[in-house]
Design an enzyme around this catalytic site. Structure first.
Site, PDB file in Angstrom:
ATOM      1  N   LYS A   1      -9.442  15.868 -26.182  1.00 31.73           N
ATOM      2  CA  LYS A   1      -9.306  17.071 -27.013  1.00 31.73           C
ATOM      3  C   LYS A   1     -10.652  17.778 -27.044  1.00 31.73           C
ATOM      4  CE  LYS A   1      -7.681  18.499 -31.624  1.00 31.73           C
ATOM      5  NZ  LYS A   1      -7.274  18.054 -32.961  1.00 31.73           N
TER       6      LYS A   1
ATOM      7  N   SER B   1      -2.724  19.832 -34.238  1.00 29.04           N
ATOM      8  CA  SER B   1      -3.587  20.703 -33.451  1.00 29.04           C
ATOM      9  C   SER B   1      -3.927  20.138 -32.073  1.00 29.04           C
ATOM     10  CB  SER B   1      -4.869  20.967 -34.228  1.00 29.04           C
ATOM     11  OG  SER B   1      -5.644  19.781 -34.333  1.00 29.04           O
TER      12      SER B   1
ATOM     13  N   SER C   1      -2.687  16.235 -36.914  1.00 26.47           N
ATOM     14  CA  SER C   1      -2.986  16.694 -35.558  1.00 26.47           C
ATOM     15  C   SER C   1      -2.799  15.704 -34.418  1.00 26.47           C
ATOM     16  CB  SER C   1      -4.401  17.256 -35.509  1.00 26.47           C
ATOM     17  OG  SER C   1      -4.459  18.407 -36.306  1.00 26.47           O
TER      18      SER C   1
END
Lengths: 476, 444
Positions: free
Chosen positions: A82, A157, A181
């Site tokens: 990420k 997210s 997330s």
């Protein structure tokens, strides 16, 4: 090799046996990326050249020493990070334009640990900028799509990491879980996603969203894979004063053990109006599977659940407004008006709730509610071992469906945020499919109960095998 | 000063601790000796995305030590907070400081004008340093982060200082205690110790505190502090006499003009949006830890001076000029004991040392060597006139020219003769007695 159904466990065995090489595995990842990522938008930065070079180096190592896997338990395993994970010499944007040109001079502790364990960095994945979002649509770049249905969101997210693992660009996608997330994209992309106990995995080098909530997790296709990665990432870090010196378990060692007698709690506040009937019945079916495996189900109450979202959306923006202060236009080149709408919204909210005269009424009050929520869970765990709740109240929603209504978007996390307020661990496993879309289920446990969560999830997964259903890129 | 008003002064003093590493990272804490800007830096003190602070235990212990030396109570549970403001030298957009749970509170400093209450002693991080200069013909501001994250202690006093002289004495006393504990060089010129005074005037006879205050900031000497306060007292008195209230503002002091000047006008209190620093767990100060810190605390300065006064009739005004840190005490105590044992006056010895009349290197030279030197300088030897005369005779014989000079009326020749005699007998002799004897011998 079929990367769409490959697991870390398979890959390690095959690399060891010489069925395929690290190089072949990495090349296959990039060929999938080339095939799908124009439509999916899972990646912001690719690391192709360096990844292949590293793979060739590791192939040499394996040739020389078959025991190298004992030393490097994740040797040759492709990982997509990420973009909140700071990676030395590899662009790190947090999904934002503000630091769109930032190349860090250091590795996050977790990145270093994984690289030391032998992983190969495929690239940096798309996300809601700074972690602010539940759909991936708050990225300052192009939104990521769900590989199961390209007209739908992959969950956020950590949207890019979820999509990337799901469509075969990587075997692991890292994520951060501040309110949803990791678990939400895992739920929407048919993956196993861990939100560890706060303090279990180092936050050093992870771009902060809300420091007292952020936890560092990851998504994989199977429970075994997930446990294997946590064995590497968990532990005390001298660079993170909030990591806790609790022994790191050999999470993979207890997989397969019976869960006979396990007490599962079903919080009544979570099965109410607003929950999609298809999700509800999927979870109810899964509970039957768990009962078949020897568990018993009991209704419990988490009485302060109604206040969780309110407390979350006061405390988190407060910390967000503080953590985003450093992007002040002096050092990273771009000024604060470049922040996306959601970041601006949270900076405004947080600055307000921390202002003198409002602090007591908002921040302090919310902090007290947080203590009550924590206590709710503690009380529940006096009578049951784990809790089972849906990951999302709905199926993966359409791109654009909630973007005009921030409050509606916030409510996607209604079953997820309370766990972050309490700092306890939760694991998303697949409860099943509805209308051809994944339905996620959370197993929640007390602090540092990751081993138990994996044990429960593993037996369930072995029984149901939903992980074998791979995406078909519908509506592409 | 107009007798109509009493100044009400509270002080905030910042001191950089001299721990080996910085407050929240392992970078070297040495901003004043760095060979180049930005060499003692890392992701933490540069505030790079993702970097996290970890508190320096030594700095916490030293802060508590200072608090104890100032008679403070110690909070058993303390924490750090974030203080938000934007400034280029503050890379995170907030300073890690302490808001409502400082390590130490409720102490006291004695001055000759009366006691001054210490509100609190807390720990925070220093900022980077802005350097304004011309580069390629352009005026630019550069940032040096060598100082960023250096442990900084803030000592806040109660508004219980009532004159410029008392403010100066207070600041000096603070520096003395800090140096004595050996936790900071407290170098004012370099900025290792920074003084701020909040000054307002109260009408004589009034009980309530004035409704305004002027902050005098960035003062880098005790003298400027005194002068700055005096200037402010005059300036504010004039405004008040005119029926107005001085503006709430921050002022600096210009030494050349001997005047204060406006730096920043504060319309209202700045909102720093303090909240607990989530990256640092709260700090429990256990009884054992506090005991450990206490056991490391030297004897208080007051009791050191008291014992010297009692044992050696030594005045503290003089004694305080002799040493800075507590680690030097052991050595001084030995010197004083030995001096007393040799039946020599300790206060006289100290006087000579302080005024550099005794060229001994303190702490480096052996104690007995200093005593020896002192004896040579001061002790008058027991010697008979006959013995002396014999030596004088020898000197006269060996120096015909000066003798002739004397006889011609050149009295300075006597001084030469005295030197020669002293050299010959290698002992300290009463000057007047020797001079008399030589003249009488020469006049024979």
């Amino acid at each position: 090799m079929n990367l769409l159904s490959l697991t870390i466990k398979d890959a390690s065995e095959k690399l060891k046996a010489g069925v395929f090489s690290c190089r072949e595995l990495v090349v296959e990842c990039f060929s999938n990326i080339k095939k799908h990522d124009k439509k999916i938008n899972a990646f912001l930065t690719l690391n192709e050249e360096k990844a292949i070079k590293k793979a060739i180096e590791y192939d040499g190592l394996i040739k020389k020493n078959k025991d190298i896997f004992a030393e490097k338990p994740l040797l040759g395993i492709p990982v997509a990070f990420k973009d909140l994970f700071t990676t030395k010499d590899l662009r790190t944007t947090a999904g934002s334009k503000i630091i769109g040109g930032y190349t860090p001079p250091f590795d996050a502790t977790v990145v270093k640990k994984l690289v030391d364990a032998g992983v190969i960095i495929i690239g940096k994945t798309n996300q809601d900028a700074w972690g602010h979002g539940s759909s991936g649509e708050n990225t300052d770049y192009d939104a990521t799509r769900n590989p199961y249905d390209l007209s739908r969101v992959p969950g956020g997210s950590s949207s890019g990491s979820g999509a990337a693992v799901s469509y075969g660009a990587s075997l692991v996608g890292t994520g951060t879980d501040t309110g949803s997330s990791v678990r939400l994209p895992a739920g929407f992309c048919n993956l196993v996603g861990l939100k560890p106990t706060y303090g279990r995995v180092s936050r050093y080098g992870i771009i902060a969203m809300a420091s007292s909530f952020d936890t560092i997790g990851h998504m994989t296709r199977t429970v075994y894979d997930n446990a294997k990665v946590l064995e590497v990432t968990a532990g005390v870090d001298p660079y993170d004063g909030t990591t806790v010196p609790v022994k790191v378990d050999q999470y993979t060692k207890t997989l397969g053990q019976s869960i006979k007698g396990l007490k599962i709690g079903l919080p009544k506040e979570y099965f109410v109006k607003g929950l999609d009937g298809k999700v509800d019945s999927s979870i109810k079916n899964s509970l039957k599977v768990l009962e078949k495996l020897g568990a018993t189900v009991h209704e419990v109450s988490l009485p302060h659940t109604d206040y969780a979202m309110a407390a979350y959306y006061i405390l988190v923006p407060s910390e967000v407004s503080s953590n985003l202060s450093r992007y002040d236009g002096v050092r990273y080149g771009l000024t604060r008006e470049v922040f996306g709408a959601e970041a601006k919204r949270r900076i405004m909210l947080g600055s307000y709730t921390l202002s003198s005269g409002y602090y007591d009424a908002y921040y302090l009050k919310a902090a007290k509610v947080r203590t009550l929520i924590k206590k709710d869970f503690e009380d529940a765990f006096k009578t049951v071992d784990v809790l089972v709740v849906p990951t999302s109240p709905s199926l993966p929603f359409k791109i654009g469906e909630k973007t005009n209504d921030p409050l509606k978007m916030y409510l996607s996390d209604i079953f997820l945020c309370p766990v972050n307020l309490a700092g306890i661990p939760a694991l998303n496993v697949q409860s099943g499919f509805a209308d051809g879309l994944p339905v996620g289920m959370q197993i929640i446990g007390p602090q540092f109960s990751e081993q138990l969560l994996y044990k429960v999830a593993y037996l369930f997964e072995q029984e149901t095998q939903y992980y074998k259903i791979r995406p078909e890129f519908k509506n592409g | 000063m107009d007798k109509k008003y009493t100044p009400i002064i509270g002080m905030e003093v910042h001191v950089e601790l001299k721990t080996a590493s910085k407050m929240f990272c392992s970078c070297k804490n040495d901003p004043f000796h760095a060979s180049k800007p930005n060499i003692h830096t890392c992701p933490v003190c540069l505030g790079l995305p993702g970097a996290l602070p970890v508190a320096n235990k030594k700095a916490i212990e030293w802060t508590i030590k200072l608090g104890l030396a100032l008679g403070c109570k110690i909070n058993t549970l303390s924490k750090f907070d974030r203080k938000h403001y934007f400034y280029p030298d503050l890379p995170k957009g907030y300073q890690i400081s302490q808001y409502d749970m400082p390590f130490c509170f409720g102490g006291k400093v004695k001055t000759s004008f009366g006691d001054i209450g210490i509100t609190r002693v807390h720990l925070e991080e220093d900022t980077g340093k802005l350097i304004h200069q011309k580069v390629n013909g352009q005026n630019v501001s550069l940032i040096d982060f060598n100082r960023s994250g250096v442990p900084l202690v803030e000592i806040v006093s109660e508004p219980e200082i009532f004159s410029s002289a008392q403010a100066k004495e207070y600041a000096k006393k603070l520096r003395q205690i800090i140096r004595y504990l050996d936790i900071s060089d407290a170098d004012m010129e370099k900025g290792g110790m920074r003084l701020e005074a909040n000054i307002s005037l109260q009408k004589k006879g009034e009980k309530t505190l004035p409704n305004y205050k002027v902050e005098l900031k960035n003062i880098n000497s005790f003298r400027y502090l005194e002068r700055g306060i005096e200037y402010e007292m005059k300036r504010q008195a004039e405004i008040l006499d005119g029926g107005e209230t001085p503006v709430q503002e921050t002022r600096g002091y210009n030494a050349e003009k001997d005047a204060t000047f406006t730096q920043r006008i504060k319309e209202e209190a700045a909102d720093y949006r303090y909240f607990p620093e989530p990256d640092l767990p709260p700090i429990k100060i256990s009884d054992e830890w506090l005991k450990e810190i206490k056991s490391d605390l030297p004897l208080s300065l007051d009791s050191v001076f008291k014992s010297w006064k009692e044992k050696h009739q030594l005045n503290s005004d003089l004694a305080e000029l002799l040493f800075e840190t507590a680690s030097e005490l052991l050595w001084l105590n030995r010197l004083f004991e030995e001096t007393a044992k040799a039946k020599l006056p300790v206060d006289k010895l100290v006087n000579l040392l302080v005024h550099k009349k005794l060229k001994a290197e303190l702490f480096k030279t052996e104690v007995d060597k200093i005593i020896e030197l002192y004896k040579k300088e001061t002790v008058i030897s027991d010697i008979s006139d006959d013995e002396l005369k014999e030596v004088i005779g020898k000197v006269i014989k060996n120096n015909p020219n000066p003798v002739a000079d004397f006889k011609k009326g050149k009295t300075t020749a006597v001084h030469f003769m005295i030197g020669q005699v002293m050299r010959e007998i290698k002992r300290k002799i009463d000057f007047k007695r020797l001079e008399k004897l030589i003249i009488s011998e020469l006049s024979k």
